[in-house]
Design an enzyme around this catalytic site. Structure first.
Site, PDB file in Angstrom:
ATOM      1  N   PHE A   1       0.851  -1.187   0.000  1.00 16.75           N
ATOM      2  CA  PHE A   1       0.000   0.000   0.000  1.00 16.75           C
ATOM      3  C   PHE A   1       0.887   1.237   0.000  1.00 16.75           C
ATOM      4  O   PHE A   1       1.647   1.458   0.943  1.00 16.75           O
ATOM      5  CB  PHE A   1      -0.877  -0.021   1.253  1.00 16.75           C
ATOM      6  CG  PHE A   1      -1.993   0.975   1.246  1.00 16.75           C
ATOM      7  CD1 PHE A   1      -3.118   0.758   0.469  1.00 16.75           C
ATOM      8  CD2 PHE A   1      -1.934   2.118   2.024  1.00 16.75           C
ATOM      9  CE1 PHE A   1      -4.166   1.673   0.465  1.00 16.75           C
ATOM     10  CE2 PHE A   1      -2.977   3.033   2.034  1.00 16.75           C
ATOM     11  CZ  PHE A   1      -4.094   2.809   1.246  1.00 16.75           C
TER      12      PHE A   1
ATOM     13  N   GLY B   1       4.555  11.972   5.102  1.00 19.17           N
ATOM     14  CA  GLY B   1       3.653  10.860   5.375  1.00 19.17           C
ATOM     15  C   GLY B   1       2.511  11.233   6.296  1.00 19.17           C
ATOM     16  O   GLY B   1       1.358  10.839   6.075  1.00 19.17           O
ATOM     17  N   SER B   2       2.803  12.048   7.343  1.00 19.52           N
ATOM     18  CA  SER B   2       1.753  12.372   8.320  1.00 19.52           C
ATOM     19  C   SER B   2       0.611  13.133   7.658  1.00 19.52           C
ATOM     20  O   SER B   2      -0.565  12.862   7.909  1.00 19.52           O
ATOM     21  CB  SER B   2       2.323  13.216   9.463  1.00 19.52           C
ATOM     22  OG  SER B   2       3.388  12.549  10.072  1.00 19.52           O
TER      23      SER B   2
ATOM     24  N   GLU C   1       2.569   3.784  10.392  1.00 20.22           N
ATOM     25  CA  GLU C   1       1.100   3.819  10.451  1.00 20.22           C
ATOM     26  C   GLU C   1       0.601   4.916  11.403  1.00 20.22           C
ATOM     27  O   GLU C   1      -0.309   4.705  12.199  1.00 20.22           O
ATOM     28  CB  GLU C   1       0.513   2.432  10.779  1.00 20.22           C
ATOM     29  CG  GLU C   1       0.845   1.436   9.667  1.00 20.22           C
ATOM     30  CD  GLU C   1      -0.052   0.214   9.560  1.00 20.22           C
ATOM     31  OE1 GLU C   1      -1.240   0.297   9.868  1.00 20.22           O
ATOM     32  OE2 GLU C   1       0.469  -0.823   9.139  1.00 20.22           O
TER      33      GLU C   1
END
Ligand SMILES: Cc1cc2nc3c(=O)[nH]c(=O)nc-3n(C[C@H](O)[C@H](O)[C@H](O)COP(=O)(O)OP(=O)(O)OC[C@H]3O[C@@H](n4cnc5c(N)ncnc54)[C@H](O)[C@@H]3O)c2cc1C
Length: 385
Positions: free
Chosen positions: A124, A132-133, A367
């Site tokens: 993914f 990324g955040s 994540e």
């Protein structure tokens, strides 16, 4: 009614994964880790055990279990090794679940049976080199040209994206602009080997060294229009749901690492002697172990709670963020204490606690960083920036 006891089926699964981790993973994983090599035989074995298909219905080749079963398996694997655990975690939560939850019937039938058997891995791609955040800041674009999407851009740190058995990467891309001026983001399945899709050399990482992580680039990469995951413009909502669910799985992985530290230390403090007695007889060491057990236990309760809300179909965003935060803190703290208890041996790569120390840090980043978890919890409390 509150009851945290596991059913017979969950318990049987937990025990079988524990046996696999102790008998098959523990003896060999240190060497894969040192060589920074993907452990294909272990992934194959997990596939044969049905672990990749745990939360997938039998009609798609899965085991017909649920997401909590996956979490239990992840906890037991991470108790021994996190590279193997994250390969399963990303394989299911990021590779399989988006296809299962949001894919068309055709996409499910094409991919799920092989994914569920662990013959093929899905990845993914959300994070980009630029950030990324702030996942909504996606710069990768996909333009519809006739009956094909033309994708341009790049993705960073993508797990399971460059193995010999990687079948595809689902990427998020800007596919247009909404009437209010905001980006329309969609998710698109890009099969491995598609011209214009390049997988860069794998990263050399501080931890998770036997897992597979690459930067990806897309240069006029064309895939059929039918590779759109579910509906156009739903990409943002899809990855938010994917990440919420994934947080519970990562929390289980963190609990496994935290408990693995306790396991290793309990054995060691009964053997290692200093000043004429085993170090386990010193209260300073006993208190450390008591604190370590406390952290693993409370983090486990937090992910059990988030998972049970998820399975009951109740809102669980806040509880998932809490579980991930508590568990990554527990993993970091326990890894630090375990390394201290092992003394010089704890700093050696060949001891499991050396690996635990290197593997714990990423749990505060992947994540959703710890700051992002706090932002989510604050938002759920009704606070606005
Ligand atoms: C080994 C590994 C595997 C990964 N696998 C995947 C994968 O399979 N798929 C995928 O899409 N991504 C993956 N990632 C990416 C991961 O999810 C991101 O690294 C993570 O979300 C953080 O993004 P970033 O690295 O860009 O940090 P940034 O977003 O640049 O953040 C930098 C720092 O700023 C803080 N920060 C940012 N915004 C705020 C704010 N508003 N308030 C306070 N602090 C803030 C962050 O918490 C962090 O401490 C992986 C990463 C690693 C290292």
């Amino acid at each position: 009614m509150v009851d945290h006891r596991l059913s017979e089926e969950y318990e049987a699964l937990r025990e079988s994964v524990q046996t696999f981790a102790r008998k098959e993973v523990a003896p060999v994983i240190g060497e894969y880790y040192e060589r920074e090599e993907f452990p294909y035989p272990l992934v194959e074995a997990m596939g044969r055990m049905g672990l990749f298909g745990l939360p997938i219905p039998e009609e798609y080749g899965g085991m017909g279990g649920d997401y909590f079963a996956l979490c239990l398996a992840l906890e037991e694997l991470a108790r021994v090794d996190s590279s193997v655990a994250i390969t399963l975690e990303a394989g299911v939560s990021l590779g399989i679940m988006p296809i299962y939850r949001f894919g068309t019937d055709e996409q499910r039938r094409t991919w799920l049976p092989r994914l569920a058997r662990g013959e093929v891995l899905g990845a993914f791609g959300l994070t980009e080199p630029g950030g990324g955040s702030d996942a909504g800041a996606t710069r990768t674009t996909a333009v519809l040209d006739g009956d094909e999407w033309v994708i341009n851009g790049s993705k960073a740190f993508i797990t399971n994206s460059g193995t010999d058995i990687t079948g595809f990467v689902t990427v998020t891309a800007v596919t247009g602009q909404r009437p209010d001026g905001s980006k329309e983001i969609s998710a698109i399945i890009v099969p491995a080997g598609t011209p214009g899709f390049t997988v860069a050399k794998k990263y050399s990482k501080v931890g998770w060294s036997a897992s597979d992580t690459h930067e990806l680039s897309f240069d006029n990469c064309r895939v059929p229009a039918a590779n759109l995951l579910g509906e156009r413009g739903r990409g943002y909502a899809q990855f938010l749901a994917t990440l919420t669910e994934g947080r519970v799985a990562i929390a289980a992985l963190g609990v496994g690492l935290a408990q693995g530290c306790v396991d290793e230390c309990l054995r060691y403090v009964g053997e290692r002697e200093a000043f004429g007695r085993t170090i386990g007889e010193y209260q300073a060491i006993q208190f450390k172990l008591a604190d370590m057990e406390l952290r693993a236990h409370t983090a486990r309760l937090a992910y059990y709670d988030a998972a049970s809300r998820m399975l009951r179909g109740e809102p669980y965003k806040k509880e998932a963020a809490i579980a991930k935060l508590v568990s990554s803190n527990a993993a970091m703290d326990n890894a630090r204490d375990a390394t201290q208890i092992f003394g010089g041996y704890g700093f050696m790569n060949e001891t499991p606690v050396g690996r635990f120390y290197r593997d714990a840090k990423i749990l505060e980043i992947g994540e959703g960083t710890s700051e992002v978890q706090r932002m989510l919890i604050a938002r759920e409390l009704g606070l606005r920036a």
